[in-house]
Scaffold this motif. Structure first.
Motif, PDB file in Angstrom:
ATOM      1  N   VAL A 191       2.410   1.469  -8.116  1.00  0.00           N
ATOM      2  CA  VAL A 191       1.522   0.469  -7.693  1.00  0.00           C
ATOM      3  C   VAL A 191       0.828  -0.462  -8.757  1.00  0.00           C
ATOM      4  O   VAL A 191       1.255  -1.729  -8.804  1.00  0.00           O
ATOM      5  CB  VAL A 191       0.148   1.007  -6.878  1.00  0.00           C
ATOM      6  N   ALA A 192       0.628   0.111  -9.992  1.00  0.00           N
ATOM      7  CA  ALA A 192       0.180  -0.745 -11.111  1.00  0.00           C
ATOM      8  C   ALA A 192       1.365  -1.614 -11.623  1.00  0.00           C
ATOM      9  O   ALA A 192       1.396  -2.742 -11.816  1.00  0.00           O
ATOM     10  CB  ALA A 192      -0.245  -0.009 -12.303  1.00  0.00           C
ATOM     11  N   GLU A 193       2.776  -0.918 -11.526  1.00  0.00           N
ATOM     12  CA  GLU A 193       3.744  -1.558 -11.991  1.00  0.00           C
ATOM     13  C   GLU A 193       4.202  -2.538 -10.982  1.00  0.00           C
ATOM     14  O   GLU A 193       4.536  -3.446 -11.597  1.00  0.00           O
ATOM     15  CB  GLU A 193       4.895  -0.426 -12.086  1.00  0.00           C
ATOM     16  N   ALA A 194       3.959  -2.480  -9.823  1.00  0.00           N
ATOM     17  CA  ALA A 194       4.526  -3.291  -8.897  1.00  0.00           C
ATOM     18  C   ALA A 194       3.673  -4.544  -8.855  1.00  0.00           C
ATOM     19  O   ALA A 194       4.002  -5.631  -8.899  1.00  0.00           O
ATOM     20  CB  ALA A 194       4.274  -2.828  -7.293  1.00  0.00           C
ATOM     21  N   LEU A 195       2.368  -4.475  -9.153  1.00  0.00           N
ATOM     22  CA  LEU A 195       1.420  -5.604  -9.200  1.00  0.00           C
ATOM     23  C   LEU A 195       1.605  -6.449 -10.439  1.00  0.00           C
ATOM     24  O   LEU A 195       1.705  -7.549 -10.499  1.00  0.00           O
ATOM     25  CB  LEU A 195      -0.217  -5.046  -9.178  1.00  0.00           C
ATOM     26  N   GLU A 196       2.264  -5.732 -11.691  1.00  0.00           N
ATOM     27  CA  GLU A 196       2.426  -6.330 -12.763  1.00  0.00           C
ATOM     28  C   GLU A 196       3.722  -7.209 -12.711  1.00  0.00           C
ATOM     29  O   GLU A 196       3.700  -8.022 -12.986  1.00  0.00           O
ATOM     30  CB  GLU A 196       2.721  -5.439 -13.939  1.00  0.00           C
ATOM     31  N   GLY A 207       1.105  -1.161  -0.060  1.00  0.00           N
ATOM     32  CA  GLY A 207      -0.038  -0.069   0.024  1.00  0.00           C
ATOM     33  C   GLY A 207       0.847   1.290  -0.125  1.00  0.00           C
ATOM     34  O   GLY A 207       1.522   1.446   0.777  1.00  0.00           O
ATOM     35  N   LEU A 208       0.754   2.125  -0.946  1.00  0.00           N
ATOM     36  CA  LEU A 208       1.703   3.361  -1.070  1.00  0.00           C
ATOM     37  C   LEU A 208       0.805   4.567  -0.997  1.00  0.00           C
ATOM     38  O   LEU A 208      -0.268   4.543  -1.317  1.00  0.00           O
ATOM     39  CB  LEU A 208       2.320   3.325  -2.486  1.00  0.00           C
ATOM     40  N   ARG A 236       4.877  -9.316   5.358  1.00  0.00           N
ATOM     41  CA  ARG A 236       5.912  -8.460   5.097  1.00  0.00           C
ATOM     42  C   ARG A 236       5.192  -6.878   4.579  1.00  0.00           C
ATOM     43  O   ARG A 236       4.799  -6.986   3.383  1.00  0.00           O
ATOM     44  CB  ARG A 236       6.851  -8.854   4.041  1.00  0.00           C
ATOM     45  N   LEU A 237       5.372  -5.981   5.107  1.00  0.00           N
ATOM     46  CA  LEU A 237       4.688  -4.684   4.839  1.00  0.00           C
ATOM     47  C   LEU A 237       5.577  -3.941   3.718  1.00  0.00           C
ATOM     48  O   LEU A 237       6.681  -3.924   3.944  1.00  0.00           O
ATOM     49  CB  LEU A 237       4.586  -3.730   6.130  1.00  0.00           C
ATOM     50  N   LEU A 238       4.719  -3.621   2.496  1.00  0.00           N
ATOM     51  CA  LEU A 238       5.573  -2.809   1.354  1.00  0.00           C
ATOM     52  C   LEU A 238       4.887  -1.595   1.594  1.00  0.00           C
ATOM     53  O   LEU A 238       3.962  -1.509   0.676  1.00  0.00           O
ATOM     54  CB  LEU A 238       5.484  -3.743   0.111  1.00  0.00           C
ATOM     55  N   ASP A 239       5.191  -0.741   2.238  1.00  0.00           N
ATOM     56  CA  ASP A 239       4.611   0.685   2.170  1.00  0.00           C
ATOM     57  C   ASP A 239       5.387   1.831   1.519  1.00  0.00           C
ATOM     58  O   ASP A 239       5.139   3.171   1.879  1.00  0.00           O
ATOM     59  CB  ASP A 239       3.829   1.099   3.619  1.00  0.00           C
ATOM     60  N   GLU A 240       6.563   1.486   1.195  1.00  0.00           N
ATOM     61  CA  GLU A 240       7.402   2.377   0.710  1.00  0.00           C
ATOM     62  C   GLU A 240       7.861   2.255  -0.805  1.00  0.00           C
ATOM     63  O   GLU A 240       8.063   0.982  -1.082  1.00  0.00           O
ATOM     64  CB  GLU A 240       8.636   2.626   1.481  1.00  0.00           C
ATOM     65  N   GLY A 241       7.646   3.290  -1.834  1.00  0.00           N
ATOM     66  CA  GLY A 241       8.109   2.820  -3.331  1.00  0.00           C
ATOM     67  C   GLY A 241       9.463   3.096  -3.406  1.00  0.00           C
ATOM     68  O   GLY A 241      10.408   2.968  -2.733  1.00  0.00           O
TER      69      GLY A 241
END
Length: 280
Positions: free
Chosen positions: A194-199, A135-136, A158-163
Motif C-alpha cells: 500500500v505504501a509503495e502504491a501511494l508513492e 484498499g488491500l 475504479r476499485l483497487l482491492d487486489e495487489g
C-alpha cells in the motif's frame, strides 16, 4: 463539546518531525490516551514495543526535559481519574470491545467538529474522474463499500482491492484517463504494498487522500491529506467501525461537491424499480 484525551494528544504531536520509532510511541499513546498519563517510561516502552531510552528521546523531541515532564503535562490535561474506573469491570470481554468502539466513534465525532478536512477531501474526490479507490487486505472491505455507493453518484469509480504487479499499471491507467486524486483506506497491519502504491500514485501526479487508523500510520508520508479514524483492538481481530463511518462521511462530502449527484441517484432508483432489483 470538550476534546477527548486522544484529540489533545494528537495536537501535542502535530508539527513535530518524528522518527518511525517515535511515531510508533505516539500512535500507542493515542490509542491508550486515557491510561498513558499514569504509565512509567518503562511501562510505556513495553506497551509500544520500544526501548526505555526511546521513550526518553521521544519526550525530548516534543520539547520536554524528559519523560517525567511529559507525563506531568499529560496529567494536567487528562481527566482526574483513569478512564473506565468502576465501569470497566461490569462489562464482559465482548461488551468491552463494543465500549471501545463507542469511544472510537466519540473521538471521530470530536474530530469532525472541524469539517474542513472532510470537505476538502470531498472536493478532491468529486473533481477526479476516474476516481481510483484503494484498499488491500484488512482495508479491502472499506474500499469496496465506499466504491459501491460512490458509483451511484460518481461517473467513474475504479476499485483497487487486489495487489500484485498490475496495481501500479491500474494506477497509471487511471492517471492516464484523467484522474487527479486517489482515495486510500489503510488499516493495520499495513501492507508494504500500500505504501509503495501511494508513492507510485503521487509520482503519477495524483493527490492522495487517506483514511487511516492514526495520523502516525506508515502511509502518512505518502498521503497529501490523511484523516484518522481509530480501530478497535479489543478482540482477536481489529474492528473498524470508525473508519467505515468516516468513509460514509467522505461519501456524503463528495456527493455534496458533485452537482449532478441527486440526479444520478434518482436515475438509479428509477432503473432499480424498473428492473425489480429490490424486495420492498
Amino acid at each position: 463539546m470538550s476534546e477527548s484525551p486522544a484529540a489533545r494528544l494528537q495536537k501535542l504531536f502535530e508539527g513535530h518531525r518524528l522518527t518511525p520509532t517515535q511515531r510508533r510511541i505516539a500512535h500507542c499513546m493515542v490509542r491508550g490516551a486515557a491510561e498513558v498519563p499514569f504509565l512509567s517510561s518503562v511501562e510505556l516502552a513495553e506497551l509500544a514495543g520500544v526501548s526505555q531510552p526511546s521513550v526518553t528521546r521521544f519526550a525530548v523531541a516534543l520539547g520536554f526535559d524528559g519523560y517525567p515532564a511529559l507525563r506531568r503535562h499529560l496529567r494536567e490535561v487528562a481527566p482526574a481519574e483513569r478512564a473506565g474506573s468502576g465501569d470497566e469491570d461490569a462489562y464482559n470481554e465482548y461488551q468491552q470491545a463494543v465500549q471501545g468502539e463507542i469511544e472510537n466513534l466519540r473521538q471521530l465525532s470530536l474530530m469532525l467538529a472541524d469539517p474542513a478536512p472532510v470537505r476538502e477531501a470531498g472536493r478532491l474526490l468529486a473533481g477526479s474522474s476516474p476516481l481510483p479507490v484503494l484498499g488491500l487486505r484488512a482495508a479491502s472491505s472499506q474500499a469496496r463499500g465506499f466504491a459501491y455507493f460512490a458509483a451511484k453518484v460518481h461517473p467513474d469509480v475504479r476499485l483497487l482491492d487486489e495487489g500484485g504487479s498490475m496495481l501500479a499499471d491500474r494506477i497509471d491507467a487511471a492517471a492516464g484517463a484523467g484522474a487527479s486524486a486517489l482515495l486510500c483506506f489503510a488499516l493495520p497491519r499495513h501492507p508494504k504494498e500500500v505504501a509503495e502504491a501511494l508513492e507510485h500514485a503521487r509520482g503519477a501526479g495524483l493527490t492522495v487522500v487517506t483514511v487511516a487508523d492514526s495520523a502516525f500510520a506508515p502511509v502518512a508520508r505518502n498521503s497529501d491529506l490523511l484523516i484518522p479514524a481509530p480501530v478497535g483492538t479489543g478482540l482477536a481481530f481489529d474492528t473498524a467501525c470508525a473508519p467505515m463511518l468516516l468513509g460514509r462521511v467522505l461519501l456524503e462530502a463528495m456527493a455534496d461537491a458533485l452537482p449532478d449527484a441527486q440526479a444520478r441517484l434518482e436515475a438509479f432508483d428509477a432503473r432499480a424499480a424498473a428492473r425489480g432489483l429490490f424486495v420492498e
